[in-house]
Structure formats: C-alpha cells, structure tokens
Scaffold this motif. Sequence first.
Motif, PDB file in Angstrom:
ATOM      1  N   MET A 164       5.876   4.857   0.864  1.00 15.78           N
ATOM      2  CA  MET A 164       6.444   6.119   1.522  1.00 15.78           C
ATOM      3  C   MET A 164       7.741   5.486   2.181  1.00 15.78           C
ATOM      4  N   VAL A 167      -0.280  10.227  -2.412  1.00 19.35           N
ATOM      5  CA  VAL A 167      -1.211   9.207  -2.421  1.00 19.35           C
ATOM      6  C   VAL A 167      -2.244   9.632  -2.967  1.00 19.35           C
ATOM      7  N   THR A 168      -2.853  10.785  -2.255  1.00 19.88           N
ATOM      8  CA  THR A 168      -4.347  11.475  -2.936  1.00 19.88           C
ATOM      9  C   THR A 168      -4.351  12.315  -4.094  1.00 19.88           C
ATOM     10  N   ARG A 176       3.846  10.951   9.702  1.00 20.85           N
ATOM     11  CA  ARG A 176       4.529   9.840   9.395  1.00 20.85           C
ATOM     12  C   ARG A 176       5.689   9.525   8.722  1.00 20.85           C
ATOM     13  N   VAL A 201       4.019  16.268   1.876  1.00 21.83           N
ATOM     14  CA  VAL A 201       2.763  15.574   1.495  1.00 21.83           C
ATOM     15  C   VAL A 201       2.148  16.797   0.492  1.00 21.83           C
ATOM     16  N   GLN A 218      -5.656   2.932  -4.547  1.00 23.51           N
ATOM     17  CA  GLN A 218      -6.913   2.762  -4.029  1.00 23.51           C
ATOM     18  C   GLN A 218      -7.778   4.165  -3.906  1.00 23.51           C
ATOM     19  N   PHE A 224       0.023  12.984   7.877  1.00 27.60           N
ATOM     20  CA  PHE A 224       1.079  12.055   6.920  1.00 27.60           C
ATOM     21  C   PHE A 224       2.217  12.692   6.902  1.00 27.60           C
ATOM     22  N   PRO A 280       0.805  -1.296   0.028  1.00 30.04           N
ATOM     23  CA  PRO A 280       0.090  -0.113   0.201  1.00 30.04           C
ATOM     24  C   PRO A 280       0.883   1.270  -0.157  1.00 30.04           C
ATOM     25  N   GLY A 281       0.098   2.403   0.040  1.00 31.65           N
ATOM     26  CA  GLY A 281       0.925   3.738  -0.002  1.00 31.65           C
ATOM     27  C   GLY A 281       1.975   3.976   1.091  1.00 31.65           C
ATOM     28  N   THR A 339      -4.359  14.314   2.964  1.00 34.34           N
ATOM     29  CA  THR A 339      -5.671  13.527   3.121  1.00 34.34           C
ATOM     30  C   THR A 339      -6.375  13.709   4.538  1.00 34.34           C
TER      31      THR A 339
HETATM   32  C1  LIG Z   1      -1.564  11.240   2.173  1.00 35.88           C
HETATM   33  C2  LIG Z   1      -1.213   9.703   2.377  1.00 35.88           C
HETATM   34  N1  LIG Z   1      -0.136   9.314   2.504  1.00 35.88           N
HETATM   35  C3  LIG Z   1      -0.021   7.950   2.946  1.00 35.88           C
HETATM   36  C4  LIG Z   1      -1.196   7.063   3.042  1.00 35.88           C
HETATM   37  C5  LIG Z   1      -0.905   5.702   3.396  1.00 35.88           C
HETATM   38  O1  LIG Z   1      -1.412   5.013   2.302  1.00 35.88           O
HETATM   39  P1  LIG Z   1      -1.916   3.405   2.682  1.00 35.88           P
HETATM   40  O2  LIG Z   1      -3.143   3.444   3.313  1.00 35.88           O
HETATM   41  O3  LIG Z   1      -2.342   2.989   1.260  1.00 35.88           O
HETATM   42  O4  LIG Z   1      -0.724   2.852   3.244  1.00 35.88           O
HETATM   43  C6  LIG Z   1      -2.360   7.642   2.929  1.00 35.88           C
HETATM   44  C7  LIG Z   1      -3.518   6.752   3.082  1.00 35.88           C
HETATM   45  O5  LIG Z   1      -4.692   7.307   3.179  1.00 35.88           O
HETATM   46  C8  LIG Z   1      -2.352   9.181   2.744  1.00 35.88           C
HETATM   47  O6  LIG Z   1      -3.649   9.774   2.602  1.00 35.88           O
END
Ligand SMILES: Cc1ncc(COP(=O)(O)O)c(C=O)c1O
Length: 409
Positions: A77, A177-178, A102, A146, A200, A99, A72-73, A150
Amino acid sequence: MAAKKISSFHPPQRVLMGPGPSNINPRVLAAMSLPVIGYMDPAFVDMMAELKTLLRYAFQTDNQLTYPISGPGSVGMESCFVNMVAPGDKVVVCRNGVFGGRMIENVERCKGTPIIVEGTWGEPVDPNAVEDALKKNPDARIVAFVHAETSTGCVSDAKTLAEVAHKHDCLTIVDAVTSLAGCPLKVKEWDLDAVYSASQKCLSCTPGLSPVTYSDRVIDYVTGRKDKVQSWFMDLNLILNYWGHTVRTYHHTAPINGLFALHEALLLLKEEGIENTWARHQRHYQALKAGFEAMGLKFLVKEEKDRLPQISTIMVPEGIDEAEVRSKLLSEFNVEIGAGLGPLAGKVWRFGLMGYTANSANVMLCLSALGSILSKMGYPVKVGEAEAAAHQSYANQHTSMAQKARSRS
Ligand SMILES: Cc1ncc(COP(=O)(O)O)c(C=O)c1O
C-alpha cells in the motif's frame, strides 16, 4: 527469580478461519525450508522471472512490472502512495471500511490532499459519489479504493470505478490484498493501474510479501518525477534495477525463502486454474452461508452480490459475548476467527475461507463448533441443523454442476 528455560518454539496447529493469515499448503511450507541461495545466484534470478510470470497470471495482467515487494500488504500500500503521490497532489480516496482509512493516512503522509468519498461500512463504494468528487475536483490525479474490504466482507466494482477514474484522467490505486485469488480480479480487462496484494490471504503463502503490479502509465509517471520519491527503500526507480530488468543490481537482500514459498503457492494456483480457485471459494462460501442462515445468523453485507466469498462478516446476536465465542472456538476447537475492527468491534465476527483453508472439512468444523458453543451459551440453535444445511448446499451445487456438464456435452 529463576529465568524460564527457553526451548524451540512449536506453534499449535490451528484452523485459520479469520481474515488472514490462512493455512498453508505443505508444499509451500516445504519450499520455504529449502536451502538458502544468494539473491544474485543465476538459479535465483531464473526463479524471479518465473515468479513474475506466475504473478501476472494471478493478477490477470501482462504488466511488465509485476513483482513481490519485500514486506506485508501495508508495504505494498505504502509503495503505491509514496511513488505516485507527490506533495500537493489531490487524491480521491474512497472509505467504506478500515483500509480505506489507511489510504487517507498514506496520502497525508505523502503531503498530498485526500478528497474523501465516505461510504457506508458493509456497502460497496458508490461510483456516482466518486464521479461527483472528480467533477468537483478536476485537478485530482488519482482515485484510490479497496477492492475487497476485509473489515466488512464487501466487494466494490473495481471495473466501473476504474472507468470513472480514467474518464477524469486519473490513475487508480487498488487494494487487492484480500481479493487476489479469492474472487475475480482482472487487472488487464478492468484497466487498473497500481494494484497491491499480500501473500498470506487467498494465496495461502507465508506472510510478509506483497505482490504488486503497475501499468505503464504508473511507470511513466514515476520515472518522470522531478522530485525524489521520499522513501529510499520503496522508490520504484531504484527497485526497477533489481526486479525490472534482465541485468540485476543489488537493491536489498530479498527474502529468499519467502520467495521460494510464493513461487510454490503461485504454482499451486496455476495448477488449479484461477477460475477454478474463484469457483472453489464461492462453493464453500455458499455452504457456510447456508449453515449460518440455518442458525438464524445475519450477514453485515445485505446484498448477496456485494459479499466476498472469502470473508463473511456475521452480526453477533443480542446477548452473546462475542469475545467469549472467539476464545472458545480457539481453545476448544483450534479454530481462529476474526473480531470486528473500528466501529464494528464487539458487533461482528469475521469468518475467512481463504485459499488452502477454503474446503468442506473446515466449513463443517466451523459450523459444528460454532453451533455447539452458541447453544451452550443459551442461543437457540439446534446443533446439527447448520451442518445439514451446508450438506444440502453442497448437494444442490453438485447437482447443478452435473446438469450444466450434461447440457454442454
Ligand atoms: C484490505 C487490506 N489492506 C491492507 C492490509 C494490510 O496488509 P498486511 O497486514 O499484510 O500489512 C490488509 C490486512 O489485513 C487488508 O485486509
């Protein structure tokens, strides 16, 4: 105790209007169900090449190393950070939502030093603050931010942030991602270095894949690293032998059917045309916004230019139980929306209009369902006014498009 009989799982049909996953075009689901083939099958290898071409189109780049990471995203990252951050490296990380936080975690786990540029949640990253941080830390190697937060629905100016970073000889790590396919993202024109996304959201594919693209500057850095990248699975030096060259060697078993699905999702994007896809997100956001405003609801992101069309963060009105509204939307109308994260938990709702979900039927359903629930809870909304405002928005947009077309001909 008698064990519950387990039968085949049939998920309910939902309208996914949260922060992702979004609904999936039946063509993508059909592609996912095609027979599996081997990851070295010549037909699969041909498809991988097409996937890379289609991804370059989505990212608006001609970076050679543009491919979907299996994961996944969050894996996208982490891949950027483990490959690009060596122990002791200073990384400027911009945080204006969940994010960005993170990203800081990632720098710390790579044993780098994060230089944190704190921003306000709901406002874009301030390029002047980034410039100040870089002046104070001339030994910083990377700027990470970012593009589309999101958690707040706010877009940052990726082009200007990359200019600032490059002026100070830094590489950029950009979370798209978004943003990918939901609003303009121009990797080549904006000169971004490492950009990761997820399948997704606005690509409306099945979750679990993370498209990434790396500039030659990133490849040169990673291939020239003297120390070993601390993750075997994510080490670009090894992955290059599967995704990077024409002669492929086994690295890991690719998620074959997920990649069939991504190929189809990207083909749909190509068929629509990326500018048209961006415009579609904008059109439906405008109608949804008109409806929210008619209900007296307020956006977290104040400036229109800073709002993401694909995710609207709405302040929960005084006295309304936010969780009850979400739960009723789901149980009574099959509509899923998102809750607030971190400090915004309980204070906002997040309404997504991503990819295949971004259409007028969903805008109308959402406004009608929300109006009906809020009015039953005593919030002063006249059911029907929001839908009328959305209709008016569509009509106005139609007229202005027709006028533009006439003036061009
Ligand atoms: C801006 C952003 N970065 C990273 C992620 C992490 O992606 P994932 O949930 O596919 O691991 C998300 C998930 O919503 C996100 O919105």
